[in-house]
Design a protein around this motif. Sequence first.
Motif, mmCIF file in Angstrom:
data_model
loop_
_atom_site.group_PDB
_atom_site.id
_atom_site.type_symbol
_atom_site.label_atom_id
_atom_site.label_comp_id
_atom_site.label_asym_id
_atom_site.label_seq_id
_atom_site.Cartn_x
_atom_site.Cartn_y
_atom_site.Cartn_z
ATOM 1 N N TYR A 30 0.834 -1.201 0.000
ATOM 2 C CA TYR A 30 0.000 0.000 0.000
ATOM 3 C C TYR A 30 0.867 1.248 0.000
ATOM 4 C CZ TYR A 30 -4.245 -2.677 0.711
ATOM 5 O OH TYR A 30 -5.317 -3.534 0.529
ATOM 6 N N TYR A 31 0.523 2.178 -0.888
ATOM 7 C CA TYR A 31 1.287 3.410 -1.070
ATOM 8 C C TYR A 31 0.392 4.623 -0.847
ATOM 9 C CZ TYR A 31 4.504 0.350 -3.651
ATOM 10 O OH TYR A 31 5.360 -0.654 -4.021
ATOM 11 N N CYS A 32 0.979 5.692 -0.313
ATOM 12 C CA CYS A 32 0.260 6.953 -0.241
ATOM 13 C C CYS A 32 0.932 7.960 -1.167
ATOM 14 C CB CYS A 32 0.214 7.489 1.183
ATOM 15 S SG CYS A 32 1.791 7.864 1.958
ATOM 16 N N ALA A 33 0.161 8.966 -1.551
ATOM 17 C CA ALA A 33 0.660 9.956 -2.496
ATOM 18 C C ALA A 33 -0.095 11.263 -2.322
ATOM 19 C CB ALA A 33 0.506 9.449 -3.923
ATOM 20 N N LEU A 34 0.538 12.338 -2.733
ATOM 21 C CA LEU A 34 -0.125 13.627 -2.834
ATOM 22 C C LEU A 34 -0.828 13.725 -4.173
ATOM 23 C CD1 LEU A 34 2.619 16.098 -1.555
ATOM 24 C CD2 LEU A 34 0.859 14.933 -0.234
ATOM 25 N N LYS A 35 -1.902 14.506 -4.206
ATOM 26 C CA LYS A 35 -2.600 14.754 -5.469
ATOM 27 C C LYS A 35 -2.382 16.220 -5.830
ATOM 28 C CE LYS A 35 -6.843 13.143 -7.687
ATOM 29 N NZ LYS A 35 -7.088 14.193 -8.680
ATOM 30 N N PHE A 36 -1.793 16.433 -7.010
ATOM 31 C CA PHE A 36 -1.386 17.777 -7.386
ATOM 32 C C PHE A 36 -2.417 18.510 -8.229
ATOM 33 C CE2 PHE A 36 2.589 17.642 -5.384
ATOM 34 C CZ PHE A 36 3.169 16.407 -5.593
ATOM 35 N N ASP A 37 -3.596 17.916 -8.395
ATOM 36 C CA ASP A 37 -4.680 18.650 -9.028
ATOM 37 C C ASP A 37 -5.850 18.682 -8.056
ATOM 38 O OD1 ASP A 37 -4.783 15.683 -10.782
ATOM 39 O OD2 ASP A 37 -6.435 16.268 -9.479
ATOM 40 N N TYR A 38 -6.937 19.335 -8.425
ATOM 41 C CA TYR A 38 -8.033 19.567 -7.491
ATOM 42 C C TYR A 38 -9.169 18.572 -7.616
ATOM 43 C CZ TYR A 38 -5.654 23.957 -6.579
ATOM 44 O OH TYR A 38 -4.734 24.903 -6.239
ATOM 45 N N GLY A 39 -9.049 17.621 -8.534
ATOM 46 C CA GLY A 39 -10.094 16.630 -8.673
ATOM 47 C C GLY A 39 -10.091 15.654 -7.515
ATOM 48 N N LEU A 40 -11.249 15.033 -7.289
ATOM 49 C CA LEU A 40 -11.367 14.046 -6.212
ATOM 50 C C LEU A 40 -11.820 12.740 -6.832
ATOM 51 C CD1 LEU A 40 -11.008 14.097 -3.094
ATOM 52 C CD2 LEU A 40 -13.494 14.143 -2.945
ATOM 53 N N GLY A 41 -10.920 12.063 -7.452
ATOM 54 C CA GLY A 41 -11.240 10.816 -8.100
ATOM 55 C C GLY A 41 -10.013 9.971 -8.247
ATOM 56 N N PRO A 42 -10.142 8.818 -8.885
ATOM 57 C CA PRO A 42 -9.037 7.868 -8.985
ATOM 58 C C PRO A 42 -7.943 8.271 -9.955
ATOM 59 C CG PRO A 42 -10.919 7.058 -10.201
ATOM 60 C CD PRO A 42 -11.382 8.297 -9.467
ATOM 61 N N SER A 43 -8.224 9.187 -10.837
ATOM 62 C CA SER A 43 -7.222 9.588 -11.820
ATOM 63 C C SER A 43 -6.743 10.998 -11.494
ATOM 64 C CB SER A 43 -7.814 9.539 -13.229
ATOM 65 O OG SER A 43 -8.918 10.417 -13.324
ATOM 66 N N GLY A 44 -5.683 11.395 -12.149
ATOM 67 C CA GLY A 44 -5.134 12.713 -11.907
ATOM 68 C C GLY A 44 -3.647 12.670 -11.671
ATOM 69 N N ASP A 45 -3.140 13.775 -11.194
ATOM 70 C CA ASP A 45 -1.704 13.960 -11.021
ATOM 71 C C ASP A 45 -1.294 13.604 -9.596
ATOM 72 O OD1 ASP A 45 0.561 16.812 -11.397
ATOM 73 O OD2 ASP A 45 0.905 14.649 -11.329
ATOM 74 N N PHE A 46 -1.002 12.333 -9.354
ATOM 75 C CA PHE A 46 -0.511 11.864 -8.059
ATOM 76 C C PHE A 46 1.009 11.808 -8.094
ATOM 77 C CE2 PHE A 46 -4.252 10.637 -5.694
ATOM 78 C CZ PHE A 46 -5.214 10.389 -6.675
ATOM 79 N N GLY A 47 1.634 12.134 -6.952
ATOM 80 C CA GLY A 47 3.078 12.074 -6.903
ATOM 81 C C GLY A 47 3.599 12.071 -5.478
ATOM 82 N N SER A 48 4.893 12.209 -5.346
ATOM 83 C CA SER A 48 5.589 12.150 -4.055
ATOM 84 C C SER A 48 5.268 10.850 -3.330
ATOM 85 C CB SER A 48 5.209 13.350 -3.173
ATOM 86 O OG SER A 48 5.614 14.561 -3.769
ATOM 87 N N TRP A 49 5.358 9.761 -4.034
ATOM 88 C CA TRP A 49 4.992 8.449 -3.495
ATOM 89 C C TRP A 49 5.875 8.045 -2.327
ATOM 90 C CZ3 TRP A 49 0.689 6.225 -5.541
ATOM 91 C CH2 TRP A 49 0.261 6.701 -6.788
ATOM 92 N N GLY A 50 5.252 7.385 -1.351
ATOM 93 C CA GLY A 50 6.019 6.784 -0.282
ATOM 94 C C GLY A 50 6.628 5.471 -0.744
#
Length: 123
Positions: free
Chosen positions: A94-114
């Motif tokens: 299991y990984y966590c990530a920041l979301k760099f866009d304002y959408g609230l869904g499964p797709s988008g700009d995720f990054g800074s993964w643990g």
Amino acid sequence: QVQLVESGGGLVQAGGSLRLSCAASGRYIVSYNMGWFRQAPGKEREFVAVIDWNGANTYYAESVRGRFTISRDNAKNTMYLQMNSLKAEDTAVYYCALKFDYGLGPSGDFGSWGQGTQVTVSS
């Protein structure tokens, strides 16, 4: 630059519970939506859940809806994933990530993964 560190994984029997944590350092997470993903052996990484910046809104994958709860404590710079009624098919890193866009869904700009935390559910 933000660093994310997951913890709380382990071995649990089917039907059991675990609580994962995602602790951030280097930057306050309050301005970011954040998400949890998982990757099982031999499979692609898949979306699990996302939460908005203040915890007011959440979105879950169908496979975990009703069993998992995503939350956050911005004062502690930490996000959580409470996992109940675990199944063998929840076994994954299991990984966590920041979301760099304002959408609230499964797709988008995720990054800074643990680096991930292993969850193993025995049947």
